[in-house]
Design an enzyme around this catalytic site. Structure first.
Site, PDB file in Angstrom:
ATOM      1  N   ASN A  10      60.665   2.976  48.951  1.00  0.00           N
ATOM      2  CA  ASN A  10      60.156   3.848  49.913  1.00  0.00           C
ATOM      3  C   ASN A  10      61.360   3.954  51.496  1.00  0.00           C
ATOM      4  OD1 ASN A  10      59.033   4.194  52.828  1.00  0.00           O
ATOM      5  ND2 ASN A  10      57.151   3.742  51.560  1.00  0.00           N
ATOM      6  N   ALA A  11      61.159   5.175  51.291  1.00  0.00           N
ATOM      7  CA  ALA A  11      62.916   5.045  52.048  1.00  0.00           C
ATOM      8  C   ALA A  11      62.243   4.998  53.572  1.00  0.00           C
ATOM      9  CB  ALA A  11      63.239   6.146  52.767  1.00  0.00           C
ATOM     10  N   HIS A  12      61.598   5.140  54.293  1.00  0.00           N
ATOM     11  CA  HIS A  12      60.552   4.491  55.417  1.00  0.00           C
ATOM     12  C   HIS A  12      60.491   3.016  55.346  1.00  0.00           C
ATOM     13  CE1 HIS A  12      59.455   8.284  56.513  1.00  0.00           C
ATOM     14  NE2 HIS A  12      58.742   8.772  55.608  1.00  0.00           N
ATOM     15  N   GLU A  41      53.452  -5.115  36.741  1.00  0.00           N
ATOM     16  CA  GLU A  41      52.103  -5.204  37.017  1.00  0.00           C
ATOM     17  C   GLU A  41      51.811  -5.570  37.661  1.00  0.00           C
ATOM     18  OE1 GLU A  41      47.873  -5.046  34.568  1.00  0.00           O
ATOM     19  OE2 GLU A  41      49.340  -5.780  33.005  1.00  0.00           O
ATOM     20  N   ASP A  70      53.858  -6.677  49.999  1.00  0.00           N
ATOM     21  CA  ASP A  70      52.722  -6.188  49.358  1.00  0.00           C
ATOM     22  C   ASP A  70      51.407  -5.933  51.079  1.00  0.00           C
ATOM     23  OD1 ASP A  70      51.050  -4.971  47.550  1.00  0.00           O
ATOM     24  OD2 ASP A  70      49.026  -6.705  48.007  1.00  0.00           O
ATOM     25  N   TYR A 155      45.871   4.465  55.095  1.00  0.00           N
ATOM     26  CA  TYR A 155      44.698   4.655  56.350  1.00  0.00           C
ATOM     27  C   TYR A 155      45.031   4.769  57.947  1.00  0.00           C
ATOM     28  CZ  TYR A 155      42.769   3.059  51.797  1.00  0.00           C
ATOM     29  OH  TYR A 155      42.193   2.543  50.473  1.00  0.00           O
ATOM     30  N   ASP A 156      46.165   4.404  58.357  1.00  0.00           N
ATOM     31  CA  ASP A 156      46.399   5.229  59.930  1.00  0.00           C
ATOM     32  C   ASP A 156      45.368   5.408  60.201  1.00  0.00           C
ATOM     33  OD1 ASP A 156      48.608   3.421  58.909  1.00  0.00           O
ATOM     34  OD2 ASP A 156      50.290   4.611  59.021  1.00  0.00           O
ATOM     35  N   LYS A 178      54.175   2.317  66.509  1.00  0.00           N
ATOM     36  CA  LYS A 178      53.857   1.029  65.879  1.00  0.00           C
ATOM     37  C   LYS A 178      54.521  -0.080  64.740  1.00  0.00           C
ATOM     38  CE  LYS A 178      52.491   2.299  60.908  1.00  0.00           C
ATOM     39  NZ  LYS A 178      52.401   3.098  59.481  1.00  0.00           N
ATOM     40  N   ARG A 184      53.083  -5.079  58.868  1.00  0.00           N
ATOM     41  CA  ARG A 184      54.737  -5.492  58.749  1.00  0.00           C
ATOM     42  C   ARG A 184      55.877  -5.803  60.013  1.00  0.00           C
ATOM     43  NH1 ARG A 184      55.037  -1.318  56.025  1.00  0.00           N
ATOM     44  NH2 ARG A 184      54.298  -1.609  53.730  1.00  0.00           N
TER      45      ARG A 184
END
Length: 200
Positions: A10-12, A41, A70, A155-156, A178, A184
């Site tokens: 994920n680049a963001h 997994e 996570d 869900y933002d 944000k 995070r």
């Protein structure tokens, strides 16, 4: 130069981590950038457990320092659901629209004062020598009644944090705003302090 592999593509996420952990001489790479194919997994029942699974898998493959996270949404009226199943709440991994629609259905008859929720992020950092550090960050708020805003993901558009006067969803503020209050961002600030005190 110290290479830190982020157990994600994920680049963001990489951008946010680079900004928060701007230690001199540190270079961050996604799994793809590091030429790694790691997709273990995630079958733990906690955010910490899943982050640890991802971090250890990437560390075993690379021998480099690694960072995994996570995160997800805990809704009090749903006994903490969707929790570790946040990204696949409606069945298919990463279907934001279906996940949000299901959440609104589940909370259809729940009054405002009982729609409290939080985003949780757990980070696991494993250094080259196997030293493991963890950090946790949260942001408290409520679940709204409809999606609002186009800035965020997941869900933002439904999550109304206590910050910003409890009026705006996380999808109605800029990325910088944000990051300054997000789960995070809070976890990364805690991890930075932990790294500074333990490893530097």
């Amino acid at each position: 130069m110290k290479q830190v592999i982020i157990a994600s593509n994920n680049a963001h996420k990489v951008q946010e981590i680079e900004t928060a952990l701007d230690f001199e001489g540190w270079e961050f790479k996604t799994l793809r950038q590091a030429g790694l194919d790691s997709d273990p997994e995630e079958d733990a029942d906690t955010f910490l457990g899943n982050a640890r699974i991802k971090a250890r898998a990437a560390h075993e493959l690379s021998g480099s320092a690694v960072l995994a996270d996570d995160s997800g949404l805990e809704v009090d009226a749903l006994d903490g659901a969707p929790g570790v199943y946040s990204s696949r709440y409606a069945g298919e991994h990463g279907d934001d629209a279906a996940n949000n629609a299901k959440l609104l259905r589940e909370l259809a008859n729940v009054p405002d004062e009982k729609r409290t929720a939080r985003f949780v992020c757990t980070l696991v950092f494993i250094d080259e020598d196997g030293t493991e550090l963890t950090a946790r960050g949260t942001i408290e708020g409520k679940i709204g009644y409809e999606e609002r805003g186009n800035e965020g993901f997941g869900y933002d558009p439904l999550f109304v944090p206590d910050e910003f006067g409890g009026e705006l969803t996380l999808a109605q503020v800029s990325q910088a705003q944000k990051n300054s209050v997000s789960h995070r961002g809070n976890a990364l600030r805690a991890l930075r302090k932990n790294i500074s005190e333990t490893l530097k």
